[in-house]
Design an enzyme around this catalytic site. Structure first.
Site, mmCIF file in Angstrom:
data_model
loop_
_atom_site.group_PDB
_atom_site.id
_atom_site.type_symbol
_atom_site.label_atom_id
_atom_site.label_comp_id
_atom_site.label_asym_id
_atom_site.label_seq_id
_atom_site.Cartn_x
_atom_site.Cartn_y
_atom_site.Cartn_z
ATOM 1 N N ASP A 13 42.835 3.854 -33.431
ATOM 2 C CA ASP A 13 42.696 4.448 -33.216
ATOM 3 C C ASP A 13 42.366 5.687 -34.792
ATOM 4 O OD1 ASP A 13 42.570 7.726 -32.117
ATOM 5 O OD2 ASP A 13 42.157 6.827 -31.149
ATOM 6 N N LYS A 47 24.321 6.167 -28.480
ATOM 7 C CA LYS A 47 25.447 4.979 -27.346
ATOM 8 C C LYS A 47 23.621 4.541 -26.675
ATOM 9 C CE LYS A 47 29.090 7.436 -25.883
ATOM 10 N NZ LYS A 47 29.887 6.369 -26.694
ATOM 11 N N TYR A 68 29.083 5.764 -18.318
ATOM 12 C CA TYR A 68 29.625 6.466 -17.529
ATOM 13 C C TYR A 68 28.836 7.429 -17.082
ATOM 14 C CZ TYR A 68 33.038 4.147 -21.129
ATOM 15 O OH TYR A 68 33.785 3.355 -21.816
ATOM 16 N N ILE A 121 40.240 8.811 -22.397
ATOM 17 C CA ILE A 121 39.228 7.604 -21.319
ATOM 18 C C ILE A 121 40.774 6.263 -21.834
ATOM 19 C CG2 ILE A 121 37.633 6.121 -19.878
ATOM 20 C CD1 ILE A 121 35.872 7.970 -21.347
ATOM 21 N N SER A 127 26.954 5.413 -21.715
ATOM 22 C CA SER A 127 26.697 6.647 -20.906
ATOM 23 C C SER A 127 25.454 7.081 -20.223
ATOM 24 C CB SER A 127 26.622 8.033 -22.297
ATOM 25 O OG SER A 127 26.411 9.037 -21.377
ATOM 26 N N TYR A 155 23.964 11.687 -30.814
ATOM 27 C CA TYR A 155 25.241 11.156 -30.102
ATOM 28 C C TYR A 155 24.775 10.382 -28.924
ATOM 29 C CZ TYR A 155 27.383 10.768 -25.694
ATOM 30 O OH TYR A 155 28.448 10.241 -24.306
ATOM 31 N N ASN A 210 30.165 11.680 -15.026
ATOM 32 C CA ASN A 210 30.876 12.584 -15.632
ATOM 33 C C ASN A 210 32.974 12.919 -15.087
ATOM 34 O OD1 ASN A 210 28.500 13.667 -15.991
ATOM 35 N ND2 ASN A 210 28.781 15.064 -16.299
HETATM 36 N N1 UFG Z 1 27.738 23.828 -17.001
HETATM 37 C C1 UFG Z 1 28.657 25.258 -16.878
HETATM 38 N N2 UFG Z 1 29.239 25.409 -17.722
HETATM 39 C C2 UFG Z 1 29.937 24.724 -18.735
HETATM 40 C C3 UFG Z 1 29.729 23.340 -18.841
HETATM 41 C C4 UFG Z 1 28.667 23.044 -18.380
HETATM 42 O O1 UFG Z 1 27.606 25.523 -16.033
HETATM 43 O O2 UFG Z 1 30.956 25.935 -19.616
HETATM 44 C C5 UFG Z 1 26.993 23.248 -16.522
HETATM 45 C C6 UFG Z 1 25.940 22.556 -17.460
HETATM 46 O O3 UFG Z 1 25.067 22.812 -17.610
HETATM 47 C C7 UFG Z 1 25.803 20.938 -16.006
HETATM 48 C C8 UFG Z 1 27.104 20.671 -15.864
HETATM 49 O O4 UFG Z 1 28.301 22.096 -15.875
HETATM 50 O O5 UFG Z 1 25.094 21.339 -15.226
HETATM 51 C C9 UFG Z 1 28.492 19.147 -16.913
HETATM 52 O O6 UFG Z 1 28.479 20.204 -17.953
HETATM 53 P P1 UFG Z 1 29.037 19.139 -19.386
HETATM 54 O O7 UFG Z 1 28.888 19.681 -20.148
HETATM 55 O O8 UFG Z 1 30.253 18.866 -18.389
HETATM 56 O O9 UFG Z 1 28.144 17.631 -18.663
HETATM 57 P P2 UFG Z 1 27.132 17.124 -19.518
HETATM 58 O O10 UFG Z 1 26.728 16.227 -17.459
HETATM 59 O O11 UFG Z 1 25.920 17.813 -19.911
HETATM 60 O O12 UFG Z 1 27.422 15.540 -20.107
HETATM 61 C C10 UFG Z 1 28.353 14.866 -19.224
HETATM 62 C C11 UFG Z 1 28.968 14.139 -20.994
HETATM 63 C C12 UFG Z 1 27.745 13.758 -21.636
HETATM 64 C C13 UFG Z 1 27.169 12.643 -20.868
HETATM 65 C C14 UFG Z 1 26.665 12.471 -20.126
HETATM 66 C C15 UFG Z 1 26.736 11.915 -19.208
HETATM 67 O O13 UFG Z 1 29.195 15.659 -21.793
HETATM 68 O O14 UFG Z 1 28.831 13.206 -22.782
HETATM 69 O O15 UFG Z 1 27.913 13.515 -19.223
HETATM 70 O O16 UFG Z 1 25.770 11.635 -18.038
HETATM 71 F F1 UFG Z 1 26.057 12.157 -22.153
#
Ligand code: UFG
Length: 375
Positions: free
Chosen positions: A43, A168, A192, A24, A139, A164, A194
């Site tokens: 950084d 936040k 934020y 980001i 987040s 984590y 996703n």
């Molecule tokens: N998912 C899958 N397969 C994967 C990875 C994820 O099906 O291999 C699904 C998860 O179950 C979820 C969706 O895809 O339903 C999104 O998952 P992500 O891991 O991409 O994102 P999250 O919503 O879990 O978390 C993200 C960030 C966090 C943040 C959060 C805020 O990774 O840092 O959004 O809502 F805190």
């Protein structure tokens, strides 16, 4: 020392971007350069690459004077002292922090130390140099299992399920308390949703080390042939197709939200009404610059399911993405998406790009850089 007021002219403003070499951060630097700001990146490159900074300069045509880089950790007080003494920093956009949800569960000390102590050092040094303007990378995780959807900024926070997320949430509290104790602070908390996608040039993007944890980086590596199939974590949620629903936002839109936050702080946009922490926050100062705590969701307001994302990515890369249904992942919620009215009304910001565009830009980055910045 009194807080430095933000200039109305971006060309007279120098922004410290912690974590500016990351995903980001690098996209935000592009938008800062496009908007005319000067920036200094700090950084430690622990989860990023200096190559991203070189590419930001390439995209925007700026030199090292407009966009400088200092390799340092935000825990390194001496290095930060040096940065604030060398540059006349007006505002901070603070991205630096560890961010892997699963890793934070097994390394809580490292996460609390880096994210919390690092931010305390940063704010302490900044304050001593008359810089009390900070935009913080928060987040949607602070809402936990949301009490209502779409999620407004008034939705109660819930205890995050991992260190984590705790960092936040705690840092939101710490930064808000700075304002309560000293009304010269000017704090914007950006929550934020996703963030996915990449800059349209295909030169910068997300570069996770090892097997990606997040959905789109995983799908991208399946699309490029590095991984075999996407595991879909659960298809029995109470959502239209049974898979998890999230508010995916293009990282370029998200980056522009940070520029909007700086403009809001400088009093260039917004209604001028008190905002954030009730009536005690956000009153414009005499010269129109703001003081207070502004809290904004940055999302699109649209929910997409895991299967929607897999289908959109298939359209972007021109072939179907193989997937398998797996059990639910611990800690996941069924659905979240943002209400973005507050950011629209106050920051004058709305997300522009849709899911197809996010996937097309992600694919351009992934197919041009299958090994990220490591080639
Ligand atoms: N998912 C899958 N397969 C994967 C990875 C994820 O099906 O291999 C699904 C998860 O179950 C979820 C969706 O895809 O339903 C999104 O998952 P992500 O891991 O991409 O994102 P999250 O919503 O879990 O978390 C993200 C960030 C966090 C943040 C959060 C805020 O990774 O840092 O959004 O809502 F805190």
């Amino acid at each position: 020392m009194a807080n430095r007021n933000l200039a109305k002219d971006a060309r007279e403003t120098c922004v410290l971007v912690t974590g500016g070499a990351g995903f980001i951060g690098s996209h935000t630097c592009v938008e800062l350069m496009n908007a005319g700001y000067n920036a200094v990146i700090v950084d430690d490159l622990s989860n990023s690459s200096e190559e991203s900074i070189r590419r930001v300069r390439e995209i925007t045509g700026v030199d090292e004077d407009r966009l400088s880089f200092v390799k340092a950790s935000i825990l390194d007080r001496e290095a930060l002292e040096q940065v604030f003494s060398t540059y006349s920093i007006d505002a901070i956009i603070h991205f630096a922090g560890f961010k892997a949800v699963g890793e934070s569960v097994v390394k809580p000390l490292e996460y609390y130390w880096n994210n919390i102590a690092g931010t305390l050092v940063l704010c302490d040094v900044a304050r001593a140099h008359g810089c009390k303007n900070i935009v913080f990378s928060s987040s949607a995780t602070v809402y936990g299992e949301p009490e209502f959807i779409p999620i407004t900024e008034d939705c109660p926070k819930h205890t995050p399920t991992n260190p984590y997320g705790q960092t936040k949430s705690m840092l939101e509290q710490i930064l808000s308390d700075l304002y309560v104790g000293d009304n010269e602070w000017n704090v914007v908390l950006l929550r934020y949703f996703n963030r996915i996608g990449a800059h349209e040039s295909g030169l910068i993007g997300e570069d996770p080390h090892g097997i990606p944890n997040n959905l789109v980086p995983y799908v991208a590596q399946v699309a490029v042939g590095k991984l075999a199939a996407v595991g879909v974590f659960g298809d029995d949620y109470p959502t239209p197709d049974g898979t998890g629903v999230r508010d995916y936002i293009h990282v370029v839109d998200l980056a522009r939200g940070h520029v909007a936050a700086l403009r809001w702080m400088a009093g260039l946009v917004g209604t001028g009404k008190p905002i954030g922490l009730g009536s005690m926050a956000g009153e414009p100062a005499e010269d129109g610059t703001r003081r207070g705590v502004g809290i904004f969701n940055l999302g699109t307001g649209c929910g997409s399911s895991v299967l929607d994302v897999i289908a959109a990515y298939g359209r972007a890369c021109g072939h179907d993405i193989p997937y398998q249904i797996k059990p639910r992942r611990a800690g996941d919620i069924a659905e979240n998406y943002a209400a973005c009215d507050k950011a629209r009304d106050e920051l004058g910001w709305v997300a522009e790009y849709d899911l197809d565009r996010m996937c097309a830009d992600s694919w351009r980055w992934q197919s041009n850089n299958p090994n990220g910045y490591r080639d």
